[in-house]
Design an enzyme around this catalytic site. Structure first.
Site, mmCIF file in Angstrom:
data_model
loop_
_atom_site.group_PDB
_atom_site.id
_atom_site.type_symbol
_atom_site.label_atom_id
_atom_site.label_comp_id
_atom_site.label_asym_id
_atom_site.label_seq_id
_atom_site.Cartn_x
_atom_site.Cartn_y
_atom_site.Cartn_z
ATOM 1 N N LYS A 1 0.871 -1.186 0.000
ATOM 2 C CA LYS A 1 0.000 0.000 0.000
ATOM 3 C C LYS A 1 0.904 1.232 0.000
ATOM 4 C CE LYS A 1 -4.048 2.102 2.090
ATOM 5 N NZ LYS A 1 -3.502 3.464 2.066
ATOM 6 N N ARG B 1 -7.414 11.503 -8.021
ATOM 7 C CA ARG B 1 -8.631 10.807 -7.590
ATOM 8 C C ARG B 1 -9.768 11.794 -7.306
ATOM 9 N NH1 ARG B 1 -9.349 6.005 -4.687
ATOM 10 N NH2 ARG B 1 -7.176 5.969 -4.022
ATOM 11 N N GLU C 1 -0.147 4.939 -8.419
ATOM 12 C CA GLU C 1 0.271 5.833 -7.344
ATOM 13 C C GLU C 1 1.508 6.613 -7.761
ATOM 14 O OE1 GLU C 1 -0.921 6.405 -3.086
ATOM 15 O OE2 GLU C 1 -1.763 5.325 -4.794
ATOM 16 N N LYS D 1 -6.235 -8.396 -2.787
ATOM 17 C CA LYS D 1 -7.285 -8.405 -3.800
ATOM 18 C C LYS D 1 -7.545 -9.844 -4.242
ATOM 19 C CE LYS D 1 -5.742 -3.917 -5.586
ATOM 20 N NZ LYS D 1 -5.057 -3.217 -6.692
ATOM 21 N N LYS E 1 -3.842 -2.179 7.232
ATOM 22 C CA LYS E 1 -2.992 -1.076 7.668
ATOM 23 C C LYS E 1 -2.018 -1.530 8.752
ATOM 24 C CE LYS E 1 -3.856 2.625 6.340
ATOM 25 N NZ LYS E 1 -4.940 3.585 6.611
ATOM 26 N N CYS F 1 -8.654 36.696 22.569
ATOM 27 C CA CYS F 1 -9.416 37.938 22.762
ATOM 28 C C CYS F 1 -9.424 38.446 24.194
ATOM 29 C CB CYS F 1 -10.852 37.753 22.277
ATOM 30 S SG CYS F 1 -11.841 36.651 23.320
#
Length: 701
Positions: A128, A149, A185, A323, A347, A444
């Site tokens: 990835k 994309r 990519e 995949k 991930k 402020c």
């Protein structure tokens, strides 16, 4: 007899030879990392080709290497509608997620007759890559367009910049399809990233935080000559539209596979073989790290193997991708929402590092919320150099016992905001003081207060506070509010800090000329922004109420309130009892709306908006009463409808959508990967529907 002289090549012939030779060197250098000539020899070939094309302009072609070093600056990026949407991937984080993914895939394929009872699914595994997704469009073998994309449907036209990436072929090898969209990519290697930052520092220019940001920033340069000066890399990993295969590339199957609606028109019947075909026609593919695996065990073995070599790769990755390899199986599995069912991104876990906590400051949000922020000694974690991290609130600081001067653990995963996990107490020196929330707003000077039942402290300055004003304007310009495209953070900073915009109404008095004079604003951008502001003069009442930033009032509550009262005056004049009649509005929300419009300066804002021609239109009422009085809860992912689409259909039929299951819930609509809401519905005996059941209830079955 005289000696015959060798025939010299014509300029066209020599140019063709040079183009071929240069492209070969580009492949060896950028793709294979094995150059066979020195930089000087390469430059000599390029100069010779440039000289020929300068003398014979008719020989210049779009795919020539000389045309891929940049062009004159573009006025702005155009938009490109993707012929096939560029979807994202679902995520897996734990081994159990991977096992569940494999089970769902296996069960579906066995039911479709595409997987034997005792067989395992074959997957194609890839890295990835941590870069920028790009779509390349080739027509008759020539690169004609490149787009980011974007939102998946429409991206930015970056064709001129893509042409500067030397490893992306301008012309494909051999016979090519009539149309081929290549997805891949764009990234920057770590070595090229370091070289770029060194050059940026020497020029006193912006230093990039990580290779991904550097690649994205380089690709979005309006002057493609700047892109051409930065080394970018590209790997193809998929495809979009494919039309008109060349002769010799016949369809793989003449008849549809079981469960497939139509036959394939692709030249190969597996994902891995399709990538091999892309490589054959000249596109760079990351073949060194692609791998086929069987079942969940094979996927986890690949994940662990990549984890061991991750630090040694020349570029950043943030996980791996699995995949289903067989394309007929992919078509059976199909898609859910905005992601394919046949693929998932696994991930890597969040990364942690230790550093010194230099100080604790506070930031002011749109609603006045005061958030403590840790100022850290710079530390590289999760792919970026981190100098700030959130500490959430005062109670969290006390709970974690974090003190200035501590060595602290910082965690970051993906694009998540870095956070301080806690201190390394063994390294604490002495007894540093505890953090105490300041009593006055740092922006402020207004008092900071904290209600007894809340964890968040807030500035009481309201729109008098410039920090709240900025955040309020950004919120109001958002897509779900007034949808003012082009009004970004840097522009809002300039408008507020200059005193030009003191309230939401001031936006509508902005002129193109004064906007064009601001930093990073050209005449065209200014003109587009003025048009976007004009377009927002007639928002729906619900959008306007949401844009006003009333505390506790979200998009749905704003729309329901608008439908109930019908006009802004009716809402402003409603007491709390009247507001409680709005569906799903309780005492807290009713009190917040009433208090907001009880403030004279908030009513003044509405009057000023009207003076600028802002007139909200009535919110559309539900078109039917099929589901009147029925409360729905949505959980999981449906096959065809997104949650937003399902919510729209339910509300159009008079129903309501809630975020939690209770005894008042009439139906729970459950999709794939449903969570605890489904379990609670089963415990309470609430009727459970799938997407088809919901459609039948709506009369759409």
């Amino acid at each position: 007899m005289t000696d015959s002289k060798p025939t010299l090549p014509t300029p066209a012939e020599r140019a063709a030879v040079l183009r071929t030779e240069i492209e070969q060197h580009n492949v060896r250098y950028y793709t294979q990392d094995a150059p066979t000539v020195s930089d000087a020899d390469y430059d000599a070939l390029m100069r010779e080709l440039q000289a020929i094309e300068a003398e014979h302009p008719e020989l210049v072609t779009a795919e020539s290497p000389t045309q891929r070093v940049g062009a004159a600056p573009q006025a702005e990026f155009g938009s490109v509608r993707h012929a096939v949407p560029m979807l994202s991937l679902g995520n897996a984080f734990e081994e159990d997620d991977v096992t569940a993914f494999d089970k769902r895939v296996s069960d579906t394929l066995r039911n479709a007759g595409l997987l034997a009872a005792d067989a395992q699914v074959t997957y194609f595994c890839e890295l990835k890559l941590d870069g920028l997704a790009i779509s390349l469009r080739y027509e008759d073998g020539l690169l004609v367009q490149a787009a980011t994309r974007g939102d998946g449907q429409t991206g930015e036209d970056v064709t001129a910049n893509i042409r500067t990436i030397k490893e992306i072929p301008g012309r494909l090898k051999g016979p090519a399809p009539k149309v081929l969209e290549v997805r891949g990519e764009v990234l920057m290697t770590r070595a090229d990233f370091e070289r770029l930052n060194q050059a940026q520092a020497e020029r006193g220019e912006k230093i990039f935080v990580n290779p991904r940001n550097a690649a994205a920033g380089s690709l979005r340069q309006l002057d493609s000559r700047i892109t051409g000066q930065r080394r970018l890399t590209f790997f193809a990993y998929s495809w979009g539209e494919v039309q008109g295969l060349p002769r010799g590339e016949s369809d793989v199957y003449d008849e549809p596979a079981p469960g497939v609606r139509e036959a394939s028109t692709l030249p190969r019947d597996s994902h891995g073989d399709m990538l091999a075909w892309l490589a054959e026609i000249g596109l760079p593919v990351n073949v060194a790290h692609n791998h086929r695996a069987q079942g969940a065990a094979g996927l986890m073995a690949f994940y662990r193997q990549v984890g061991e070599i991750r630090a040694d790769l020349p570029y950043d990755i943030d996980g791996v991708v699995y995949k289903v390899d067989a394309l007929p199986a992919q078509r059976v599995l199909g898609f859910v929402a905005r992601a394919p069912r046949f693929a998932v991104a696994h991930k890597f876990p969040a990364e942690e590092a230790t550093t010194e906590l230099l100080g604790i400051e506070v930031q002011v949000g749109r609603t006045g919320a005061i958030t403590p922020v840790a100022r850290l000694a710079p530390v590289f974690v999760g792919g970026v150099t981190v100098t700030n991290a959130t500490l959430h609130n005062e109670d969290e600081i006390r709970r974690k016992d974090v003190r200035v001067g501590d060595t602290v653990i910082v965690r970051r995963a993906g694009d998540v905001i870095p956070e301080v996990v806690g201190p390394v107490l063994q390294k604490r020196e002495g007894d540093p003081p505890l953090f105490v929330m300041p009593t006055a707003c740092p922006v402020c000077g207004s008092a900071i207060e904290r209600l007894e039942d809340e964890a968040i402290a807030r500035c009481t300055g309201g729109l008098f506070c410039a920090a709240q004003r900025k955040q309020t304007l950004l919120h109001a310009a958002g897509r779900k509010a007034l949808d003012i495209e082009g009004l970004g953070e840097k522009l809002v900073d300039q408008l507020v800090e200059s005193g030009r915009v003191k309230s939401l109404a001031d936006l509508y008095s902005l002129k193109g000329a004064e906007l064009a004079a601001l930093d990073r604003m050209g005449e065209k951008s200014a003109e587009n922004l003025v048009q976007a502001i004009d377009k927002a003069r007639q928002p729906t009442l619900g959008r306007l109420l949401f844009a006003l930033g009333i505390r506790h009032v979200g998009e749905t509550t704003a729309r329901d309130t608008a439908r109930h009262f019908g006009s802004i005056d009716a809402v402003m004049n409603a007491d709390e009892e009247a507001l409680l009649a709005v569906p799903d509005v309780g005492p807290v929300v009713a009190g917040s709306i009433h208090r907001f419009f009880a403030e004279p300066h908030n009513r003044e804002i509405v009057d000023l908006l009207r003076q600028q021609g802002v007139e909200p239109v009535a919110e559309a009422q539900p078109q039917g009463t099929t589901l009147a009085g029925k409360t729905f809860v949505l959980t999981g992912t449906m096959p065809n409808w997104t949650r937003e689409e399902a919510t729209m259909h339910i509300q159009a039929a008079g129903g309501k959508v809630s975020g939690s299951v209770s005894k008042k819930t009439a139906y729970v609509v459950s999709g794939e990967d449903a969570g605890s809401k489904l379990k609670k519905a089963q415990e309470l005996g609430v009727t459970i529907l799938d997407e088809d059941g919901l459609k039948a209830l709506l009369g759409q079955g």
